[in-house]
Design a protein around this motif. Structure first.
Motif, PDB file in Angstrom:
ATOM      1  N   MET A   1       0.746  -1.035  -0.126  1.00  0.00           N
ATOM      2  CA  MET A   1       0.350  -0.224   0.020  1.00  0.00           C
ATOM      3  C   MET A   1       1.274   1.287  -0.069  1.00  0.00           C
ATOM      4  N   ARG A   2       0.255   2.118  -0.438  1.00  0.00           N
ATOM      5  CA  ARG A   2       1.338   3.352  -1.126  1.00  0.00           C
ATOM      6  C   ARG A   2       1.153   4.154   0.524  1.00  0.00           C
ATOM      7  N   ARG A   3       2.513   4.405   0.518  1.00  0.00           N
ATOM      8  CA  ARG A   3       2.564   5.845   2.092  1.00  0.00           C
ATOM      9  C   ARG A   3       2.224   6.736   1.755  1.00  0.00           C
ATOM     10  N   PHE A   4       1.255   7.697   1.939  1.00  0.00           N
ATOM     11  CA  PHE A   4       1.478   9.309   1.723  1.00  0.00           C
ATOM     12  C   PHE A   4       2.266   9.631   2.967  1.00  0.00           C
ATOM     13  N   THR A   5       3.690  10.472   2.726  1.00  0.00           N
ATOM     14  CA  THR A   5       4.329  10.605   4.131  1.00  0.00           C
ATOM     15  C   THR A   5       4.586  12.094   3.802  1.00  0.00           C
ATOM     16  N   SER A  21       7.599  14.136  -5.435  1.00  0.00           N
ATOM     17  CA  SER A  21       5.954  13.810  -5.343  1.00  0.00           C
ATOM     18  C   SER A  21       6.770  12.818  -7.162  1.00  0.00           C
ATOM     19  N   LEU A  22       7.192  13.544  -7.601  1.00  0.00           N
ATOM     20  CA  LEU A  22       8.325  12.307  -8.838  1.00  0.00           C
ATOM     21  C   LEU A  22       8.490  10.757  -8.372  1.00  0.00           C
ATOM     22  N   ALA A  23       9.303  11.051  -7.436  1.00  0.00           N
ATOM     23  CA  ALA A  23      10.127   9.656  -6.599  1.00  0.00           C
ATOM     24  C   ALA A  23       9.208   8.706  -6.372  1.00  0.00           C
ATOM     25  N   LEU A  24       8.399   9.454  -5.833  1.00  0.00           N
ATOM     26  CA  LEU A  24       6.846   8.722  -4.765  1.00  0.00           C
ATOM     27  C   LEU A  24       5.868   8.264  -6.316  1.00  0.00           C
ATOM     28  N   GLU A  25       5.955   8.905  -7.506  1.00  0.00           N
ATOM     29  CA  GLU A  25       5.327   8.983  -8.044  1.00  0.00           C
ATOM     30  C   GLU A  25       5.732   7.380  -9.043  1.00  0.00           C
ATOM     31  N   MET A  26       7.285   7.551  -8.876  1.00  0.00           N
ATOM     32  CA  MET A  26       7.305   7.189 -10.093  1.00  0.00           C
ATOM     33  C   MET A  26       7.771   4.658  -9.829  1.00  0.00           C
ATOM     34  N   PHE A  27       7.559   4.934  -8.206  1.00  0.00           N
ATOM     35  CA  PHE A  27       8.064   3.815  -7.591  1.00  0.00           C
ATOM     36  C   PHE A  27       6.400   3.133  -7.745  1.00  0.00           C
ATOM     37  N   GLU A  34       3.642   4.909 -16.829  1.00  0.00           N
ATOM     38  CA  GLU A  34       3.426   6.223 -16.060  1.00  0.00           C
ATOM     39  C   GLU A  34       4.365   6.358 -15.589  1.00  0.00           C
ATOM     40  N   SER A  35       5.513   5.058 -14.502  1.00  0.00           N
ATOM     41  CA  SER A  35       6.549   4.986 -14.181  1.00  0.00           C
ATOM     42  C   SER A  35       8.168   5.526 -14.884  1.00  0.00           C
ATOM     43  N   GLU A  36       7.899   4.756 -15.614  1.00  0.00           N
ATOM     44  CA  GLU A  36       8.825   5.847 -17.029  1.00  0.00           C
ATOM     45  C   GLU A  36       8.216   7.594 -17.142  1.00  0.00           C
ATOM     46  N   LYS A  40      11.165  10.408 -16.835  1.00  0.00           N
ATOM     47  CA  LYS A  40      11.409  10.944 -17.575  1.00  0.00           C
ATOM     48  C   LYS A  40      11.422  12.104 -16.574  1.00  0.00           C
ATOM     49  N   LYS A  41      10.432  12.374 -16.095  1.00  0.00           N
ATOM     50  CA  LYS A  41      10.221  14.322 -15.749  1.00  0.00           C
ATOM     51  C   LYS A  41      11.278  14.308 -14.615  1.00  0.00           C
ATOM     52  N   LEU A  42      10.944  13.462 -13.464  1.00  0.00           N
ATOM     53  CA  LEU A  42      12.115  13.274 -12.495  1.00  0.00           C
ATOM     54  C   LEU A  42      14.327  13.373 -13.387  1.00  0.00           C
ATOM     55  N   GLU A  43      14.252  12.752 -14.192  1.00  0.00           N
ATOM     56  CA  GLU A  43      15.618  13.201 -14.496  1.00  0.00           C
ATOM     57  C   GLU A  43      15.246  14.692 -15.587  1.00  0.00           C
TER      58      GLU A  43
END
Length: 416
Positions: A1-5, A21-27, A34-36, A40-43
């Motif tokens: 389950m995703r953890r919102f911290t 936010s991008l790292a959380l969404e990537m994983f 969606e992860s890719e 790309k946004k994170l990179e």
């Protein structure tokens, strides 16, 4: 389950929050597409920050995720490391991939471990074997002309990126590259030394010899053969550079992961070197020594053990005479805050996260005849001596003290 911290995130800058936010969404994305997209946004954002030399913004996001979500932390760290140690360049209309390679040498001794500039004939000899035994055919490279200790290596992602780019310029333009050492190295009984190289291959072509194997199932076999040949041919060269040292050469590879493996690989040697040093300096047998093992971390309310500190004392005198640090990396951390008097019986000394480190420490001490009946009762804060900056170690009463060698110890080189 995703953890919102969200707790504490308001203290981050806007860019740091975007990284989080991008790292959380990537994983936690529901699909690889969606992860890719998030990667790309994170990179793009990480690259922008690195080129703007805003390391602190990146550090804030990394530290925040380290304390709140290890999966997202690993995603962000992977991107930051990849963008600083590797990349692509265009040359004569062709795309080339580049990588900063660490070439580790683990050493332990009771004297000192050299570092610094290397003679050209040594660089030439190592370069010949690096090309012939490690790199795939056609890979171009440039090697930095020195042997570096950990605290002389590039530290931040920005520094690593600068070294990568400098070595690539040395490949492409034949420019002279010199790594400006940040400081004199602190002497340790057991430590890693590193050569650095920038390597370049045409996009889509293998960098390392084992990648050229036609069957991916044979990668590991070829890699093991390369390592054996590398150790056989390069160990005598490094033995001349590091006289009086016991050596182990590890397989060269990408900067960050290879340095982590070397840091982990040197840990058992720190215990062996400490016992070897104390036996000679105090003219005793190993069974005259006892040890205290304490878990140390910055956040005593959390579960993170960042390092074990191992204190040594004589059986007939409880004063701590010597201490060494066993760092814990990433997912090796131990679950649980408090340790009972017998750490070996604690649940954290199992095969779960972190337990392997503790069991390995116990096994090494036992093999060398060192007693460790008395162990730290609880976990300690990461405290250091206010005067000299040396780490403080737990004694048999659970107090943090400065390790002090007896005055009648043999006057050998005093190392950490």
């Amino acid at each position: 389950m995703r953890r919102f911290t969200k707790t504490g995130s308001s203290r981050l800058s806007a860019d740091s929050q975007r990284l989080v936010s991008l790292a959380l969404e990537m994983f936690y994305a529901s699909s690889s597409l969606e992860s890719e997209f998030c990667r790309k946004k994170l990179e793009g954002l990480v690259s922008k920050l690195l080129h703007a030399r805003k390391q602190s913004v990146l550090n804030d996001a990394i530290e925040y995720l380290f304390g709140t979500d290890m999966e997202a932390y690993n995603c962000l760290l992977e991107v930051a490391e990849a963008l600083s140690e590797s990349g692509t360049v265009e040359l004569d209309g062709r795309q080339y991939q580049i990588l900063l390679v660490a070439i580790p040498v683990l050493a332990w001794t009771r004297f000192s471990i050299a570092s610094g500039p290397l003679p050209q004939d040594v660089i030439d000899a190592v370069s010949d074997r690096f090309s012939r035994l490690i790199l795939a055919n056609g890979v171009r490279f440039a090697m930095a002309p020195g042997l570096y200790a950990v605290d002389q290596l590039p530290y931040s992602h920005i520094d690593v990126m600068a070294v990568t780019q400098g070595l690539v310029e040395a490949i492409v333009q034949g420019a002279h590259f010199e790594l400006s050492s940040r400081q004199e190295t602190v002497p340790f009984l057991a430590d890693g030394r590193y050569l650095l190289a920038g390597v370049m291959a045409e996009a889509g072509q293998p960098l390392f010899r084992w990648q050229a194997c036609s069957d991916p199932a044979g990668f590991e076999t070829v890699k093991e053969e390369c390592l054996k040949l590398w150790q056989h041919e390069v160990t005598p060269i490094m033995a001349d550079v590091l006289p009086g040292c016991n050596l182990e050469l590890l397989l060269p590879g990408g900067f960050f992961n290879t340095c982590r493996k070397a840091d982990q690989g040197i840990r058992p040697s720190t215990i062996k070197a400490a016992v070897h040093y104390l036996v000679h300096a105090l003219d005793i047998q190993p069974d005259s020594l006892c040890a205290v093992i304490g878990g140390f971390g910055k956040d005593l309310d959390g579960v993170q053990v960042e390092e074990y500190r191992i204190s040594f004392y004589l059986k007939d005198d409880p004063r701590i005479i010597y201490g060494i640090v066993w760092p814990v990396y990433g997912t090796e951390e131990v679950e649980g805050v408090n340790f009972p008097a017998q750490l070996e019986g604690h649940a954290s000394a199992s095969s779960r996260r972190g337990g392997k480190q503790l069991l390995q420490i116990f096994q090494l001490l036992r093999e060398m005849g060192i007693s460790f009946e008395k162990t730290a009762v609880e976990r300690f804060a990461m405290e250091f001596c206010e005067d000299c900056g040396a780490p403080l170690f737990a004694d048999t009463n659970g107090e943090l003290v400065h390790a002090e060698m007896p005055e009648d110890a043999k006057k050998e080189t005093r190392l950490h």
